[in-house]
Design an enzyme around this catalytic site. Structure first.
Site, PDB file in Angstrom:
ATOM      1  N   ARG A 160      11.836   3.692   0.955  1.00  9.83           N
ATOM      2  CA  ARG A 160      11.730   2.744   2.076  1.00  9.83           C
ATOM      3  C   ARG A 160      12.980   1.876   2.088  1.00  9.83           C
ATOM      4  O   ARG A 160      13.443   1.426   1.038  1.00  9.83           O
ATOM      5  CB  ARG A 160      10.496   1.858   1.915  1.00  9.83           C
ATOM      6  CG  ARG A 160      10.481   0.710   2.915  1.00  9.83           C
ATOM      7  CD  ARG A 160       9.189  -0.042   2.899  1.00  9.83           C
ATOM      8  NE  ARG A 160       8.113   0.747   3.474  1.00  9.83           N
ATOM      9  CZ  ARG A 160       6.894   0.283   3.714  1.00  9.83           C
ATOM     10  NH1 ARG A 160       6.608  -0.977   3.435  1.00  9.83           N
ATOM     11  NH2 ARG A 160       5.974   1.036   4.242  1.00  9.83           N
ATOM     12  N   HIS A 177       7.941   5.994  10.368  1.00 13.42           N
ATOM     13  CA  HIS A 177       7.140   5.850   9.147  1.00 13.42           C
ATOM     14  C   HIS A 177       6.157   7.023   9.127  1.00 13.42           C
ATOM     15  O   HIS A 177       4.958   6.855   9.340  1.00 13.42           O
ATOM     16  CB  HIS A 177       6.413   4.506   9.205  1.00 13.42           C
ATOM     17  CG  HIS A 177       5.745   4.093   7.925  1.00 13.42           C
ATOM     18  ND1 HIS A 177       5.593   4.918   6.834  1.00 13.42           N
ATOM     19  CD2 HIS A 177       5.170   2.908   7.581  1.00 13.42           C
ATOM     20  CE1 HIS A 177       4.956   4.264   5.879  1.00 13.42           C
ATOM     21  NE2 HIS A 177       4.691   3.041   6.308  1.00 13.42           N
ATOM     22  N   LYS A 225      25.157  -4.109  -6.721  1.00 13.41           N
ATOM     23  CA  LYS A 225      26.570  -3.954  -7.094  1.00 13.41           C
ATOM     24  C   LYS A 225      27.347  -3.233  -6.010  1.00 13.41           C
ATOM     25  O   LYS A 225      28.522  -2.957  -6.163  1.00 13.41           O
ATOM     26  CB  LYS A 225      26.682  -3.152  -8.396  1.00 13.41           C
ATOM     27  CG  LYS A 225      25.966  -3.745  -9.583  1.00 13.41           C
ATOM     28  CD  LYS A 225      26.133  -2.825 -10.787  1.00 13.41           C
ATOM     29  CE  LYS A 225      25.267  -3.282 -11.945  1.00 13.41           C
ATOM     30  NZ  LYS A 225      25.234  -2.262 -13.024  1.00 13.41           N
ATOM     31  N   ARG A 239       0.807  -1.229   0.000  1.00 17.36           N
ATOM     32  CA  ARG A 239       0.000   0.000   0.000  1.00 17.36           C
ATOM     33  C   ARG A 239       0.829   1.263   0.000  1.00 17.36           C
ATOM     34  O   ARG A 239       0.448   2.243  -0.640  1.00 17.36           O
ATOM     35  CB  ARG A 239      -1.055  -0.021   1.106  1.00 17.36           C
ATOM     36  CG  ARG A 239      -0.661   0.231   2.490  1.00 17.36           C
ATOM     37  CD  ARG A 239      -1.357  -0.673   3.461  1.00 17.36           C
ATOM     38  NE  ARG A 239      -0.687  -1.954   3.493  1.00 17.36           N
ATOM     39  CZ  ARG A 239      -1.258  -3.092   3.168  1.00 17.36           C
ATOM     40  NH1 ARG A 239      -2.508  -3.129   2.818  1.00 17.36           N
ATOM     41  NH2 ARG A 239      -0.562  -4.209   3.195  1.00 17.36           N
ATOM     42  N   THR A 240       1.950   1.287   0.695  1.00 17.16           N
ATOM     43  CA  THR A 240       2.660   2.569   0.777  1.00 17.16           C
ATOM     44  C   THR A 240       3.169   2.985  -0.601  1.00 17.16           C
ATOM     45  O   THR A 240       2.970   4.120  -1.037  1.00 17.16           O
ATOM     46  CB  THR A 240       3.808   2.484   1.801  1.00 17.16           C
ATOM     47  OG1 THR A 240       3.258   2.076   3.052  1.00 17.16           O
ATOM     48  CG2 THR A 240       4.478   3.829   1.976  1.00 17.16           C
TER      49      THR A 240
HETATM   50  C1  NCD Z   1       3.479  -0.842   8.039  1.00 14.19           C
HETATM   51  C2  NCD Z   1       4.971  -0.752   7.797  1.00 14.19           C
HETATM   52  O1  NCD Z   1       5.445  -1.016   6.691  1.00 14.19           O
HETATM   53  O2  NCD Z   1       5.648  -0.398   8.749  1.00 14.19           O
HETATM   54  N1  NCD Z   1       2.755  -1.002   6.862  1.00 14.19           N
HETATM   55  C3  NCD Z   1       2.435   0.083   6.099  1.00 14.19           C
HETATM   56  O3  NCD Z   1       3.272   0.828   5.657  1.00 14.19           O
HETATM   57  N2  NCD Z   1       1.153   0.337   5.916  1.00 14.19           N
HETATM   58  C4  NCD Z   1       3.118  -1.803   9.098  1.00 14.19           C
HETATM   59  C5  NCD Z   1       3.644  -3.204   9.010  1.00 14.19           C
HETATM   60  O4  NCD Z   1       4.353  -3.577   8.091  1.00 14.19           O
HETATM   61  O5  NCD Z   1       3.320  -3.943   9.926  1.00 14.19           O
END
Ligand code: NCD
Length: 366
Positions: free
Chosen positions: A101, A129, A80, A51-52
């Protein structure tokens, strides 16, 4: 150049402003359909995401912009041996803004320090996050009408759950907010999060019992036990399934107690809760897209007006070159451990503890 690395990079006024922009986008989507025409967002994901990443991409498309996507680190030059800093410099030549990320704490800060376009932290290891927090805040705002005076329960993996750390930091800045931190002993929130709450005089309690906490909550934030962050597989096996919220337990919660979860869920919320009007976790997903739209607009707008403006990490930075700034971070989950070229830097807490600016773990005392 202003980036969003930690939720505290945004003031309360700015958080409220992002909520207002998001609500305006919801009310008048056509007015924003060309707002980012000609701009490119790069999504750099060195860790799994559904989703992100897609939320960022959908957000940019709905603003009329374009997307460059790297969703599989295995196909990039990282294999690399390219550093995060070099990757950020390179991607800055292609894109106007980066969402990143990475499995190591502090990686997004490294990218922001090296790149020449705004960087949005889309999750750095178990650290923080901030854009999930934007989704959480808009959901709470829409469901509860505001933040002041709310009692918020956080349940599950509070140690490695980065969304928890960012949400506590954000909500601690509203008045009268209380936290009930529900976790097994081994998965309590990290010390730097506790310190941040104490510094602001926030009321909080720690408990292992979800049942005992439920009747007192205005919002319950459930989280997954973060399997991938455990060093000890046996410990994960022992702790998984610690909490399961189901329709029966929901009877203990008040009629206005909303249930949030950043998703993905494993087994901590039973599907028999999904039909409960208090279940808001799928609303969070949609709210996240609107808040990311508002954030992209804000950062691109600021970048256009003031290319030199940049958010600084929280705390007092120790002047570069001093003995303290050279103190080495030894946290294996920090980007400092993964990349030798990173210059170790620290901030000083009120009690003299020196903390790594990337992961916030202590590196010693002054
Ligand atoms: C979360 C994350 O990636 O930290 N998910 C997200 O971004 N919606 C929570 C998780 O992974 O548990």
């Amino acid at each position: 150049m202003r980036s969003l690395i930690d939720i505290t990079d945004l003031s309360v006024e700015e958080l409220n402003g992002l909520c207002e922009t998001a609500l305006d986008i919801i009310a008048r989507p056509a007015a924003y359909a060309d707002a980012c025409r000609g701009k490119k967002l790069a999504t750099l994901f060195f860790e799994p995401s559904t989703r992100t990443r897609m939320s960022f991409e959908a957000a940019m498309y709905e603003l009329g912009g374009n997307v460059l996507s790297m969703s599989d680190a295995g196909t990039s030059s990282v294999t690399k041996g390219e550093t995060v800093a070099d990757t950020a410099k390179v991607i800055s030549c292609y894109a106007d803004i980066i969402a990143m990320r990475h499995p190591k704490a502090g990686a997004a800060l490294v990218a922001a320090k090296s790149g020449s376009v705004p960087v949005i932290n889309a999750g750095d290891g178990g650290h923080c996050h901030p854009t999930q927090t934007l989704a959480d805040l808009l959901t709470i705002y829409r469901e509860k009408g505001g933040f002041d005076g709310l009692t918020v329960g956080m349940c599950g993996d509070l140690l490695y759950g980065r969304t928890v750390h960012s949400l506590i930091n954000a909500m601690s800045r509203y008045s009268g907010v209380k936290f009930v931190l529900i976790s097994p002993e081994e998965l309590r929130v990290p010390q730097y999060v506790i310190e941040a709450m104490e510094k602001k005089g926030i009321l909080y309690e720690e408990t292992a019992s979800l049942e005992e906490a439920l009747p007192r909550l205005d919002a319950l934030y459930m989280t997954r036990i973060q399997k991938e962050r455990f060093d000890d597989a046996e410990q994960y096996e022992r702790l998984k399934g610690s909490y399961v919220l189901d329709a029966e337990k929901m009877k203990l919660a008040g009629p206005g107690c909303i249930v949030l979860h950043p998703l993905p869920r494993v087994d901590e919320i039973s599907t028999d809760v999904d039909g409960d009007p208090r279940a808001c976790y799928f609303k969070q997903v949609l709210n996240g897209k609107y808040m990311r739209m508002a954030l992209i607009l804000k950062l691109l707008d600021e970048a256009a007006k003031d290319p030199e403006k940049r958010g600084l990490p929280a705390g007092d930075p120790v002047p570069a070159g001093s003995a303290a700034s050279a103190r080495r971070c030894r946290n294996p989950k920090c980007i400092c451990a993964a990349e030798r070229s990173i210059v170790h830097e620290t901030t000083r807490s009120d009690d003299g503890t020196l903390r790594c600016i990337y992961c916030e773990e202590p590196v010693g005392r002054e």
